[in-house]
Design an enzyme around this catalytic site. Sequence first.
Site, mmCIF file in Angstrom:
data_model
loop_
_atom_site.group_PDB
_atom_site.id
_atom_site.type_symbol
_atom_site.label_atom_id
_atom_site.label_comp_id
_atom_site.label_asym_id
_atom_site.label_seq_id
_atom_site.Cartn_x
_atom_site.Cartn_y
_atom_site.Cartn_z
ATOM 1 C CB THR A 16 -0.928 -0.027 1.231
ATOM 2 O OG1 THR A 16 -1.796 -1.134 1.091
ATOM 3 C CG2 THR A 16 -1.749 1.236 1.358
ATOM 4 C CB SER A 66 2.578 -7.984 1.251
ATOM 5 O OG SER A 66 1.597 -7.816 2.234
ATOM 6 C CB THR A 99 0.429 -3.664 6.401
ATOM 7 O OG1 THR A 99 -0.810 -3.760 5.705
ATOM 8 C CG2 THR A 99 0.933 -2.249 6.384
ATOM 9 C CG ASP A 100 -2.574 -7.351 3.892
ATOM 10 O OD1 ASP A 100 -2.867 -6.599 4.842
ATOM 11 O OD2 ASP A 100 -3.216 -7.376 2.837
#
Length: 328
Positions: A16, A66, A99-100
């Site tokens: 992101t 990710s 971030t995932d």
Amino acid sequence: MKVTVKKVVFLGTGGTIAGRSVDRSDNVGYLSAQVGVTQLLEGLPALAAALQGITPESEQVAQVDSKDMDWSQWQALYARALHHLQREDVEALVITHGTDTLEETAFFLSRVLPGDLLASKPVVLTCAMRPSTADFPDGPQNLCDAAVVANALGARGVLVVCAGVVHSARDVQKVHPYRLDAFSSGEAGPLGWVEEGQVRWVRLIHQHGGVKPGLRWPAGPWPRVEIVVNAVGMGGAAVRALCAVPAAPDAPVRGIVVAGTGNGTINHGMEAALAQARAKGVRVVITTRCALGQLVGARGAPVADAEYLGLSVVKARIALVLELLGER
Ligand code: ASP
């Protein structure tokens, strides 16, 4: 006398932080992994102050959301990270990431990069919860904070910086799907905070890096390790299905990580299926689905799989993949 210009290398992998949306006020409907890392740095005049005379260099290693990160991208990231860490003029790396699965990549790198390099050259992963085109993006601040940490006295090992908080690769977990401060180090707590361009450390990580003896990257897919969660009404069906002979192109399962209930408990049906799996040579590791704490052995007796103690389910899976890679 040769004067070496010190550098921090920024490796881009997407996420992101590199996302773009059509509507600047939309923090959720956007496309991840659209902007190159070099472009992100060019749009960041404050970076120079954060780096305090150290020269930034950048390289795009991947460009993915990710959730789609895979073994081949990890292999490439490992190779580029190792290459740059071995350079005399490089003091630290910053990796931009979605971030995932950030906690998984951070943990993976902390397990495979050589400890002697990480002892003096930190690898700092950072990210964003809003796309780069948002009215109020968080990526620029996170990137500057990551640069500050990369340049800070005492920084070592693989670190994660998000929303002004510094986490260790071992403890960090994404705990919120929307909040800017989306990460937590649980009971261990953060390593420190970035405050107005300074790091306030509260603890340091003791163990950093280390390459498993015998670890070799496979030419093909990595060992298949699946995750099963115990819950009300779960029997052995999922485990039996995983252990059945797979249809091409799937590989046979080599390991199963069980997110057990409470202190690693497993219902009777699943326990029986896991016993059959073990008998077939499948490596089974038990963890807990509890968000905090770790498995505790009865009256001080060691809990099986002690080296997995305290790892989250997804990190235990990575540790098991690496264990199986080392056994080949
Ligand atoms: N889906 C995005 C990713 O992990 C989410 C993010 O970066 O926050 O790449």
